[in-house]
Enzyme design. Structure first.
Site, PDB file in Angstrom:
ATOM      1  N   ARG A 166      -9.156  -0.089 -12.221  1.00 62.80           N
ATOM      2  CA  ARG A 166      -8.615  -1.435 -12.508  1.00 62.80           C
ATOM      3  C   ARG A 166      -9.352  -2.073 -13.686  1.00 62.80           C
ATOM      4  O   ARG A 166      -9.686  -3.266 -13.681  1.00 62.80           O
ATOM      5  CB  ARG A 166      -8.730  -2.349 -11.279  1.00 62.80           C
ATOM      6  CG  ARG A 166      -8.077  -1.828 -10.027  1.00 62.80           C
ATOM      7  CD  ARG A 166      -6.556  -1.805 -10.113  1.00 62.80           C
ATOM      8  NE  ARG A 166      -5.990  -1.380  -8.841  1.00 62.80           N
ATOM      9  CZ  ARG A 166      -5.722  -0.109  -8.524  1.00 62.80           C
ATOM     10  NH1 ARG A 166      -5.936   0.861  -9.415  1.00 62.80           N
ATOM     11  NH2 ARG A 166      -5.223   0.198  -7.351  1.00 62.80           N
ATOM     12  N   SER A 240      -3.169  -8.147  -5.196  1.00 60.05           N
ATOM     13  CA  SER A 240      -4.562  -8.065  -4.751  1.00 60.05           C
ATOM     14  C   SER A 240      -5.406  -9.079  -5.508  1.00 60.05           C
ATOM     15  O   SER A 240      -5.367  -9.112  -6.739  1.00 60.05           O
ATOM     16  CB  SER A 240      -5.145  -6.683  -5.044  1.00 60.05           C
ATOM     17  OG  SER A 240      -4.403  -5.714  -4.391  1.00 60.05           O
ATOM     18  N   GLU A 336      -9.674  -9.863  -9.195  1.00 60.62           N
ATOM     19  CA  GLU A 336      -8.779  -9.095 -10.081  1.00 60.62           C
ATOM     20  C   GLU A 336      -8.099 -10.004 -11.104  1.00 60.62           C
ATOM     21  O   GLU A 336      -8.078  -9.693 -12.281  1.00 60.62           O
ATOM     22  CB  GLU A 336      -7.718  -8.336  -9.274  1.00 60.62           C
ATOM     23  CG  GLU A 336      -8.111  -6.916  -8.933  1.00 60.62           C
ATOM     24  CD  GLU A 336      -6.939  -6.033  -8.517  1.00 60.62           C
ATOM     25  OE1 GLU A 336      -5.780  -6.344  -8.816  1.00 60.62           O
ATOM     26  OE2 GLU A 336      -7.223  -5.004  -7.888  1.00 60.62           O
TER      27      GLU A 336
HETATM   28  P1  NAP Z   1      -3.848   0.923   1.960  1.00 61.62           P
HETATM   29  O1  NAP Z   1      -2.939   2.070   1.799  1.00 61.62           O
HETATM   30  O2  NAP Z   1      -3.808   0.103   3.199  1.00 61.62           O
HETATM   31  O3  NAP Z   1      -5.351   1.353   1.671  1.00 61.62           O
HETATM   32  C1  NAP Z   1      -6.411   0.397   1.613  1.00 61.62           C
HETATM   33  C2  NAP Z   1      -7.278   0.729   0.406  1.00 61.62           C
HETATM   34  O4  NAP Z   1      -7.826   2.007   0.584  1.00 61.62           O
HETATM   35  C3  NAP Z   1      -6.450   0.744  -0.852  1.00 61.62           C
HETATM   36  O5  NAP Z   1      -6.852  -0.328  -1.631  1.00 61.62           O
HETATM   37  C4  NAP Z   1      -6.690   2.107  -1.480  1.00 61.62           C
HETATM   38  O6  NAP Z   1      -7.378   2.032  -2.711  1.00 61.62           O
HETATM   39  C5  NAP Z   1      -7.611   2.825  -0.533  1.00 61.62           C
HETATM   40  N1  NAP Z   1      -6.991   4.104  -0.130  1.00 61.62           N
HETATM   41  C6  NAP Z   1      -6.064   4.305   0.817  1.00 61.62           C
HETATM   42  N2  NAP Z   1      -5.757   5.592   0.912  1.00 61.62           N
HETATM   43  C7  NAP Z   1      -6.513   6.237  -0.003  1.00 61.62           C
HETATM   44  C8  NAP Z   1      -6.641   7.598  -0.380  1.00 61.62           C
HETATM   45  N3  NAP Z   1      -5.924   8.560   0.206  1.00 61.62           N
HETATM   46  N4  NAP Z   1      -7.514   7.886  -1.380  1.00 61.62           N
HETATM   47  C9  NAP Z   1      -8.220   6.932  -1.978  1.00 61.62           C
HETATM   48  N5  NAP Z   1      -8.128   5.631  -1.668  1.00 61.62           N
HETATM   49  C10 NAP Z   1      -7.288   5.276  -0.681  1.00 61.62           C
HETATM   50  O7  NAP Z   1      -3.651  -0.035   0.708  1.00 61.62           O
HETATM   51  P2  NAP Z   1      -2.612  -1.201   0.447  1.00 61.62           P
HETATM   52  O8  NAP Z   1      -3.385  -2.425   0.279  1.00 61.62           O
HETATM   53  O9  NAP Z   1      -1.447  -1.182   1.384  1.00 61.62           O
HETATM   54  O10 NAP Z   1      -2.097  -0.809  -0.970  1.00 61.62           O
HETATM   55  C11 NAP Z   1      -1.421   0.387  -1.214  1.00 61.62           C
HETATM   56  C12 NAP Z   1      -1.551   0.724  -2.663  1.00 61.62           C
HETATM   57  O11 NAP Z   1      -0.955  -0.281  -3.476  1.00 61.62           O
HETATM   58  C13 NAP Z   1      -2.990   0.838  -3.104  1.00 61.62           C
HETATM   59  O12 NAP Z   1      -3.104   1.916  -3.980  1.00 61.62           O
HETATM   60  C14 NAP Z   1      -3.259  -0.476  -3.775  1.00 61.62           C
HETATM   61  O13 NAP Z   1      -4.226  -0.369  -4.804  1.00 61.62           O
HETATM   62  C15 NAP Z   1      -1.909  -0.808  -4.355  1.00 61.62           C
HETATM   63  N6  NAP Z   1      -1.771  -2.262  -4.472  1.00 61.62           N
HETATM   64  C16 NAP Z   1      -2.205  -2.866  -5.595  1.00 61.62           C
HETATM   65  C17 NAP Z   1      -2.079  -4.241  -5.698  1.00 61.62           C
HETATM   66  C18 NAP Z   1      -2.572  -4.989  -6.886  1.00 61.62           C
HETATM   67  O14 NAP Z   1      -2.219  -6.148  -7.059  1.00 61.62           O
HETATM   68  N7  NAP Z   1      -3.403  -4.428  -7.705  1.00 61.62           N
HETATM   69  C19 NAP Z   1      -1.526  -4.986  -4.658  1.00 61.62           C
HETATM   70  C20 NAP Z   1      -1.146  -4.323  -3.526  1.00 61.62           C
HETATM   71  C21 NAP Z   1      -1.261  -2.953  -3.442  1.00 61.62           C
HETATM   72  P3  NAP Z   1      -6.660   1.866  -4.133  1.00 61.62           P
HETATM   73  O15 NAP Z   1      -6.394   0.410  -4.252  1.00 61.62           O
HETATM   74  O16 NAP Z   1      -7.704   2.335  -5.073  1.00 61.62           O
HETATM   75  O17 NAP Z   1      -5.427   2.693  -4.171  1.00 61.62           O
END
Ligand code: NAP
Length: 340
Positions: A166, A240, A336
């Site tokens: 990020r 996020s 962020e």
């Molecule tokens: P999630 O699947 O509930 O997982 C929680 C966190 O753990 C995530 O932030 C993700 O990191 C990490 N994670 C989960 N599985 C992983 C794996 N197999 N390997 C490495 N890291 C893992 O997450 P969530 O909040 O529902 O979001 C799903 C995805 O959407 C994530 O990738 C998240 O980054 C992305 N997202 C981004 C935003 C934003 O505004 N930037 C908002 C919502 C969701 P990572 O964040 O590094 O993937």
């Protein structure tokens, strides 16, 4: 087309938090040439500039003093198509999700995991957007930007963009010093699905699909995100609010001793990424409000405007959440969004 300066512009609908702010001056740019004209302009050129794309990564805590530059450069075109990849050039003002949908409509898979991310294409490299195991850096060939000091259009290849988790050069050394005008994305062939995240695996197990195609992954990501994340059109938010913190093995093991259920993921460099949402939830902040700002009840990483909140109220909430996590886990969460 000449540049048109708008004055005293209401920014409430131009930021996804929906917080009130007014720009003293705002200029919309629709071509790279207009960006260069703006920089070379005898009056406007010298004014400090705040770049706004979709407004989904900016939190206004006061009226911006800088001139707001709203980047609205359109256009998507295929610039190369060979056996190794299809390369597309996309204007910085194109909506990110609209681009992902366009690629699939044109039989060009490779961005589907990044569906439903708000914001514009020009904003995507700044924080190296990522989701479900894919990040923008995996697909960038190069980025075009206008240098705000010289007015020159420069092309940075992916390596020069210094992408991190990020993070990028545009958020660090080039912050406030350039305006991204277009991004070239490389969609490799043959397409390979990225299905490592548990939510996606669970989704396809539930619907009984063993080998989903790109369209099915796109639909799954949209469905999962819509179920988990509040719609900014209904409840103001910027996705996020906190970055997942990265810690070394020693720190992670120390935390693990006290909190064995903590969610963490090993990174290639030997460090560990901790799930910030889990840390916030463990501090009891999920669903809690401070005035008109709240931590979303479904997703602890998302701060929401429950109606009429100011940017300052959201920052007060964010600071309280950050302090709770710091005092319980000794970890300092990073914001962020860009706070103006
Ligand atoms: P999630 O699947 O509930 O997982 C929680 C966190 O753990 C995530 O932030 C993700 O990191 C990490 N994670 C989960 N599985 C992983 C794996 N197999 N390997 C490495 N890291 C893992 O997450 P969530 O909040 O529902 O979001 C799903 C995805 O959407 C994530 O990738 C998240 O980054 C992305 N997202 C981004 C935003 C934003 O505004 N930037 C908002 C919502 C969701 P990572 O964040 O590094 O993937």
């Amino acid at each position: 087309m000449d540049l048109r300066l708008e004055t005293d512009v209401d920014l409430t609908s131009l930021n996804s938090f929906g917080v009130p702010a007014r720009a003293r001056a705002l200029v919309r740019v629709r071509t790279p040439r207009q960006v260069r004209q703006l920089v070379d302009h005898p009056d406007l050129g010298v004014r400090p500039k705040l770049v706004l794309g979709g407004g989904s990564n900016t939190l206004f805590v006061k009226h911006p003093e800088s001139m707001v530059v709203k980047v609205e450069i359109p256009g998507i075109s295929v610039v190369r198509d060979d056996t190794a990849a299809t390369v597309i050039d996309v204007g910085a003002g194109v909506g990110w999700h609209a681009l992902v949908a366009w690629t699939l409509d044109h039989g060009l898979p490779g961005l589907e995991n990044l569906a439903c991310i708000p914001g514009t294409v020009g904003a995507a490299p700044v924080q190296n957007i990522g989701a479900y195991g894919l990040e923008l850096a995996d697909r960038v060939e190069s980025v075009d930007a206008v240098d705000l000091t010289t007015g020159r259009l420069v092309t940075l290849d992916a390596g020069a963009c210094r992408f991190g988790y990020r993070d990028s050069l545009f958020k660090q050394a080039l912050a406030g010093k350039s305006i991204i005008t277009s991004v070239r994305l490389r969609l490799p062939k043959p397409w390979t699905p990225v299905l490592g995240y548990a939510d996606l695996a669970r989704h396809f197990a539930r619907i009984g699909v063993a080998a989903p195609d790109a369209r099915q992954i796109f639909d799954a990501v949209c469905e999962i995100r819509r179920a988990k994340l509040p719609d900014p059109a209904v409840l103001g938010n910027a996705g996020s609010f906190f970055k997942n913190p990265v810690v070394n093995r020693t720190i992670r093991n120390e935390i693990l001793e006290d909190f064995p259920e903590i969610v963490s993921y090993p990174l290639e460099d030997g460090n560990f990424k901790l799930a910030a949402a889990w840390l916030i939830d463990a501090c009891g902040w999920k669903g809690r409000a401070l005035g008109r700002a709240a931590v979303d009840a479904h997703h602890a990483l998302v701060l929401v405007n429950r109606g009429g909140a100011s940017g300052a109220e959201i920052v007060t909430l964010a600071d309280a959440v950050r302090e709770a996590v710091r005092s319980k886990f000794g970890i300092s969460l990073e914001f962020e969004p860009f706070v103006v």
